[in-house]
Each structure stands twice: as structure tokens, then as C-alpha cells.
Write a protein that holds these residues in place. Structure first.
Motif, mmCIF file in Angstrom:
data_model
loop_
_atom_site.group_PDB
_atom_site.id
_atom_site.type_symbol
_atom_site.label_atom_id
_atom_site.label_comp_id
_atom_site.label_asym_id
_atom_site.label_seq_id
_atom_site.Cartn_x
_atom_site.Cartn_y
_atom_site.Cartn_z
ATOM 1 N N ALA A 114 0.856 -1.188 0.000
ATOM 2 C CA ALA A 114 0.000 0.000 0.000
ATOM 3 C C ALA A 114 0.890 1.235 0.000
ATOM 4 C CB ALA A 114 -0.913 -0.016 1.222
ATOM 5 N N VAL A 115 0.613 2.154 -0.926
ATOM 6 C CA VAL A 115 1.440 3.359 -1.053
ATOM 7 C C VAL A 115 0.538 4.596 -1.160
ATOM 8 C CG1 VAL A 115 3.378 2.154 -2.159
ATOM 9 C CG2 VAL A 115 1.579 3.159 -3.582
ATOM 10 N N ALA A 116 1.141 5.762 -0.904
ATOM 11 C CA ALA A 116 0.394 7.022 -0.969
ATOM 12 C C ALA A 116 0.456 7.623 -2.361
ATOM 13 C CB ALA A 116 0.948 8.011 0.048
ATOM 14 N N SER A 117 1.516 7.271 -3.121
ATOM 15 C CA SER A 117 1.714 7.860 -4.445
ATOM 16 C C SER A 117 2.513 6.884 -5.300
ATOM 17 C CB SER A 117 2.488 9.169 -4.288
ATOM 18 O OG SER A 117 3.088 9.518 -5.517
ATOM 19 N N LEU A 118 2.331 7.004 -6.619
ATOM 20 C CA LEU A 118 3.071 6.129 -7.541
ATOM 21 C C LEU A 118 4.277 6.846 -8.141
ATOM 22 C CD1 LEU A 118 -0.103 4.751 -9.375
ATOM 23 C CD2 LEU A 118 1.247 3.585 -7.610
ATOM 24 N N ASP A 119 4.403 8.133 -7.849
ATOM 25 C CA ASP A 119 5.381 8.978 -8.539
ATOM 26 C C ASP A 119 6.815 8.466 -8.449
ATOM 27 O OD1 ASP A 119 3.246 10.539 -9.092
ATOM 28 O OD2 ASP A 119 3.728 12.117 -7.641
ATOM 29 N N SER A 120 7.217 7.959 -7.274
ATOM 30 C CA SER A 120 8.626 7.617 -7.093
ATOM 31 C C SER A 120 8.884 6.134 -7.353
ATOM 32 C CB SER A 120 9.051 7.995 -5.682
ATOM 33 O OG SER A 120 8.270 7.256 -4.772
ATOM 34 N N ILE A 121 7.890 5.409 -7.870
ATOM 35 C CA ILE A 121 8.065 3.978 -8.085
ATOM 36 C C ILE A 121 8.395 3.702 -9.550
ATOM 37 C CG2 ILE A 121 6.864 1.745 -8.029
ATOM 38 C CD1 ILE A 121 5.348 3.481 -5.568
ATOM 39 N N ALA A 122 9.536 3.044 -9.778
ATOM 40 C CA ALA A 122 10.021 2.750 -11.136
ATOM 41 C C ALA A 122 9.887 4.005 -11.999
ATOM 42 C CB ALA A 122 9.290 1.541 -11.713
ATOM 43 N N GLY A 123 9.203 3.917 -13.154
ATOM 44 C CA GLY A 123 9.091 5.079 -14.040
ATOM 45 C C GLY A 123 8.031 6.087 -13.613
ATOM 46 N N GLY A 124 7.319 5.799 -12.536
ATOM 47 C CA GLY A 124 6.365 6.761 -11.984
ATOM 48 C C GLY A 124 4.969 6.715 -12.596
ATOM 49 N N LYS A 125 4.758 5.784 -13.562
ATOM 50 C CA LYS A 125 3.452 5.764 -14.239
ATOM 51 C C LYS A 125 2.542 4.653 -13.704
ATOM 52 C CE LYS A 125 4.205 9.098 -17.298
ATOM 53 N NZ LYS A 125 5.435 8.964 -18.046
ATOM 54 N N GLY A 126 3.041 3.893 -12.713
ATOM 55 C CA GLY A 126 2.167 2.933 -12.044
ATOM 56 C C GLY A 126 2.175 1.523 -12.610
ATOM 57 N N GLY A 127 2.996 1.277 -13.644
ATOM 58 C CA GLY A 127 3.037 -0.090 -14.160
ATOM 59 C C GLY A 127 4.119 -0.250 -15.215
ATOM 60 N N TYR A 128 4.480 -1.496 -15.458
ATOM 61 C CA TYR A 128 5.556 -1.804 -16.402
ATOM 62 C C TYR A 128 5.271 -1.225 -17.797
ATOM 63 C CZ TYR A 128 8.789 -4.640 -19.188
ATOM 64 O OH TYR A 128 9.766 -5.049 -20.056
ATOM 65 N N TRP A 129 4.079 -1.509 -18.330
ATOM 66 C CA TRP A 129 3.768 -1.044 -19.694
ATOM 67 C C TRP A 129 3.389 0.430 -19.706
ATOM 68 C CZ3 TRP A 129 5.866 -3.365 -23.428
ATOM 69 C CH2 TRP A 129 6.040 -4.762 -23.416
ATOM 70 N N GLU A 130 2.856 0.911 -18.593
ATOM 71 C CA GLU A 130 2.561 2.346 -18.488
ATOM 72 C C GLU A 130 3.874 3.129 -18.578
ATOM 73 O OE1 GLU A 130 1.292 -0.111 -16.783
ATOM 74 O OE2 GLU A 130 -0.615 0.364 -15.842
ATOM 75 N N ASP A 131 4.927 2.623 -17.898
ATOM 76 C CA ASP A 131 6.227 3.295 -17.918
ATOM 77 C C ASP A 131 6.867 3.244 -19.305
ATOM 78 O OD1 ASP A 131 6.181 3.920 -15.246
ATOM 79 O OD2 ASP A 131 7.418 2.229 -14.610
ATOM 80 N N ARG A 132 6.712 2.118 -19.996
ATOM 81 C CA ARG A 132 7.445 1.904 -21.244
ATOM 82 C C ARG A 132 6.725 2.338 -22.498
ATOM 83 N NH1 ARG A 132 8.818 -0.842 -17.911
ATOM 84 N NH2 ARG A 132 11.017 -1.134 -17.484
ATOM 85 N N ALA A 133 5.433 2.013 -22.585
ATOM 86 C CA ALA A 133 4.737 2.167 -23.866
ATOM 87 C C ALA A 133 3.587 3.153 -23.803
ATOM 88 C CB ALA A 133 4.217 0.799 -24.316
ATOM 89 N N GLY A 134 3.485 3.865 -22.682
ATOM 90 C CA GLY A 134 2.415 4.859 -22.576
ATOM 91 C C GLY A 134 1.024 4.254 -22.455
ATOM 92 N N TYR A 135 0.954 2.976 -22.073
ATOM 93 C CA TYR A 135 -0.381 2.395 -21.843
ATOM 94 C C TYR A 135 -1.054 3.165 -20.723
ATOM 95 C CZ TYR A 135 0.672 -1.956 -24.447
ATOM 96 O OH TYR A 135 0.980 -2.882 -25.394
ATOM 97 N N GLN A 136 -2.364 3.287 -20.816
ATOM 98 C CA GLN A 136 -3.085 4.021 -19.786
ATOM 99 C C GLN A 136 -3.049 3.279 -18.457
ATOM 100 O OE1 GLN A 136 -7.026 4.743 -21.331
ATOM 101 N NE2 GLN A 136 -6.161 5.718 -23.141
ATOM 102 N N TRP A 137 -2.907 4.048 -17.381
ATOM 103 C CA TRP A 137 -2.884 3.424 -16.052
ATOM 104 C C TRP A 137 -4.254 2.854 -15.717
ATOM 105 C CZ3 TRP A 137 -5.509 4.953 -11.519
ATOM 106 C CH2 TRP A 137 -5.134 4.226 -10.378
ATOM 107 N N TYR A 138 -5.320 3.628 -16.039
ATOM 108 C CA TYR A 138 -6.650 3.086 -15.817
ATOM 109 C C TYR A 138 -7.137 2.437 -17.107
ATOM 110 C CZ TYR A 138 -11.237 2.097 -14.167
ATOM 111 O OH TYR A 138 -12.357 1.407 -13.811
ATOM 112 N N ALA A 139 -7.003 1.119 -17.166
ATOM 113 C CA ALA A 139 -7.269 0.385 -18.405
ATOM 114 C C ALA A 139 -8.661 -0.229 -18.361
ATOM 115 C CB ALA A 139 -6.199 -0.696 -18.596
ATOM 116 N N GLY A 140 -9.664 0.620 -18.196
ATOM 117 C CA GLY A 140 -11.030 0.118 -18.013
ATOM 118 C C GLY A 140 -11.603 -0.525 -19.263
ATOM 119 N N ILE A 141 -12.414 -1.559 -19.057
ATOM 120 C CA ILE A 141 -13.142 -2.151 -20.183
ATOM 121 C C ILE A 141 -14.624 -2.217 -19.835
ATOM 122 C CG2 ILE A 141 -11.639 -3.493 -21.665
ATOM 123 C CD1 ILE A 141 -11.664 -5.753 -19.721
#
Ligand SMILES: Nc1nc2c(c(=O)[nH]1)N[C@H]1C(S)=C(S)[C@@H](COP(=O)(O)O)O[C@H]1N2
Ligand SMILES: [Mo]
Length: 246
Positions: free
Chosen positions: A219-246
Motif C-alpha cells: 500500500a502506497v500514498a503515491s506512484l510517482d517515485s516507483i520505477a518510471g512513476g506511471k504505475g506499471g511496467y507497460w505504463e512506464d514503457r509504452a504509454g499504456y493508460q494506467w486506468y485500463a477500463g473495459i
């Protein structure tokens, strides 16, 4: 990204408009700046507790393919696999009241949920499977959350192109009834290709959110300082949306 194929109705218009914007570099940062708005819009359309569709046993795909990492390339993982993952632990840490270190037996002893759902990968394939495991909410109930906690991080054992896979969700999705930590697929322990021994199922989101080879939730307060800061592996690398709703 072939995301458009998997969304429908008003949500489709919204997401496809956003995908177009994200195709340009300026658009991508515009989109992240508008992320909060985007998330709220998605939620307003689908409702915070709307359930993903659940299917019948007869709909289950004969083979649930693996994608991304198909195993974990380490001696430690192979040794675990050889003994049926008897020593695997799921660590619950970060902004929790009571950190936990759960064995598979502890996870199987919690109340269980089974759900037959469709997995949609942005690469353009889907599969239907039955997943079983405890709801994330029951684990977070055991650990408790500190008031500063805003997101749940998923830590994975595998590396892809030299970087550790990870993902994250907000507390609404963490507490959603179809958010489970799955140990079984179609009534059998998870196959290695599908993330043995534990993987996430967050049924209202796309395939890349479904973290496999799960070793920890934090559990964290923010995603900013984690890895690339975008909240996920593909979010950091390929610009995938963090909220990937379907
Ligand atoms: N740890 C980890 N989780 C992961 C991936 C990965 O490479 N490593 N790939 C993601 C992607 S893009 C998809 S589509 C699904 C694939 O799940 P499957 O292998 O069970 O089909 O896992 C997701 N979770
Ligand atoms: Mo995917």
C-alpha cells in the motif's frame, strides 16, 4: 494498440478519442495531465461497483494462452515450482496496520470467490477462464490500511527485458468484489505460463493490469517515485493508460 475492439457504447467513444490523442507525443502528456478527469469519466460511465460480465462454464476457452513472461527465469523460482510452491509467500507491506506474510495455505483458507471472465489483451486476443482465490478486500481487511494509503502496488517475481514487472490499482478497484488474488485457473493450480502460483484478477481492466508471479502487495500514498512513476511496467514503457477500463 487494439484496445478499441474491446470497449462498447459511450465508453468506446471516450476511449477511442483518448487513444487518438495518445498517438502523438504532446497528446500523451495531455492525456496524463487529464488522467484524473479520464478516470472519473470512466467511473461515471460504468459505476464504481459495476461488475464485469461473468460467463458460463461452457464458455471457457479450451486453452488459456500465456503472454508476456511465460515463467520466471531464476533457480529460486524453479526450485519453488518443483515443490508445488509450498514455500511461496505473499508479503503485504507498506501503509498497512499489520504487515503480513501469507503462505499459499493461508490464502486458500480465506473465503474464496470463483469467476468466469474474459481476459482482453491489447495485443488483440481474448480468452475466457475461471479464476479462483480470495478477494483482495479480505486480505486488506486482515492487514488494515493506514489513512495515507491511496494505491495498491503489485510486485512480481519476473523481469521482462531486464526490468521487474509491476502494476498498481487504486483503492476502489482494490475493494471491488471481482478483484481477487487467483491461485487457480479452471479448477487447477495456476499453470506456470499463467503466473503460478499467484496472480491478480481485476476484471474491469485490460490484460496488462493482471499481474502474474505475485510476490507482494504494497500500500502506497503515491506512484510517482516507483520505477518510471506511471504505475506499471507497460505504463512506464509504452504509454499504456494506467486506468485500463473495459
Ligand atoms: N508478472 C507479469 N504479469 C503480467 C505480464 C508479464 O509479462 N509479467 N503480462 C501481462 C499481459 S500484457 C497480459 S495480456 C497478461 C497475460 O496473462 P496470461 O499469461 O495468463 O495470458 O498478463 C499480464 N501480467
Ligand atoms: Mo496483454
Amino acid at each position: 494498440m487494439k484496445r478499441r475492439a474491446f470497449v462498447s457504447g459511450v465508453g468506446a467513444l471516450l476511449v477511442s478519442a483518448c487513444s487518438k490523442v495518445a498517438d502523438t507525443k504532446a497528446g500523451a502528456s495531455l492525456l496524463s495531465a487529464a488522467d484524473g478527469w479520464h478516470k472519473k469519466a470512466q467511473r461515471a460511465l460504468s459505476g464504481r461497483t459495476a461488475l464485469a460480465r461473468e460467463y458460463e462454464k461452457s464458455d471457457i476457452s479450451p486453452f488459456f494462452r500465456g503472454n508476456g513472461s511465460l515463467s520466471v527465469d531464476s533457480d529460486a523460482y524453479r526450485a519453488q515450482a518443483d515443490k508445488g510452491f509450498a514455500g511461496w509467500r505473499l508479503n503485504v507491506s507498506g501503509l498497512v496496520k499489520r504487515p503480513l506474510s501469507l503462505e499459499l495455505d493461508d490464502i486458500r483458507a480465506l473465503p474464496q470467490r470463483s469467476q468466469i471472465t474474459r481476459h482482453d489483451c491489447v495485443e488483440g486476443w481474448s480468452a475466457i477462464g475461471e479464476w479462483t482465490g480470495p478477494q483482495m478486500s479480505s486480505i486488506l481487511e486482515k492487514s488494515g490500511l493506514l489513512p495515507e494509503a491511496q494505491f495498491i502496488l503489485f510486485l512480481c517475481a519476473d523481469t521482462l527485458d531486464g526490468a521487474r514487472y509491476y502494476e498498481s490499482i487504486d483503492l476502489d478497484d482494490a475493494m471491488h468484489p471481482q478483484t481477487i488474488i487467483a491461485h487457480s485457473l479452471n479448477g487447477q493450480p495456476l499453470p506456470v505460463i499463467n503466473g503460478a502460483p499467484l496472480r491478480m484478477r481485476i476484471e474491469r481492466q485490460l490484460g496488462y493490469k493482471q499481474a502474474k508471479y505475485l510476490t507482494g502487495i504494497e500500500a502506497v500514498a503515491s506512484l510517482d517515485s516507483i520505477a518510471g512513476g506511471k504505475g506499471g511496467y507497460w505504463e512506464d514503457r509504452a504509454g499504456y493508460q494506467w486506468y485500463a477500463g473495459i
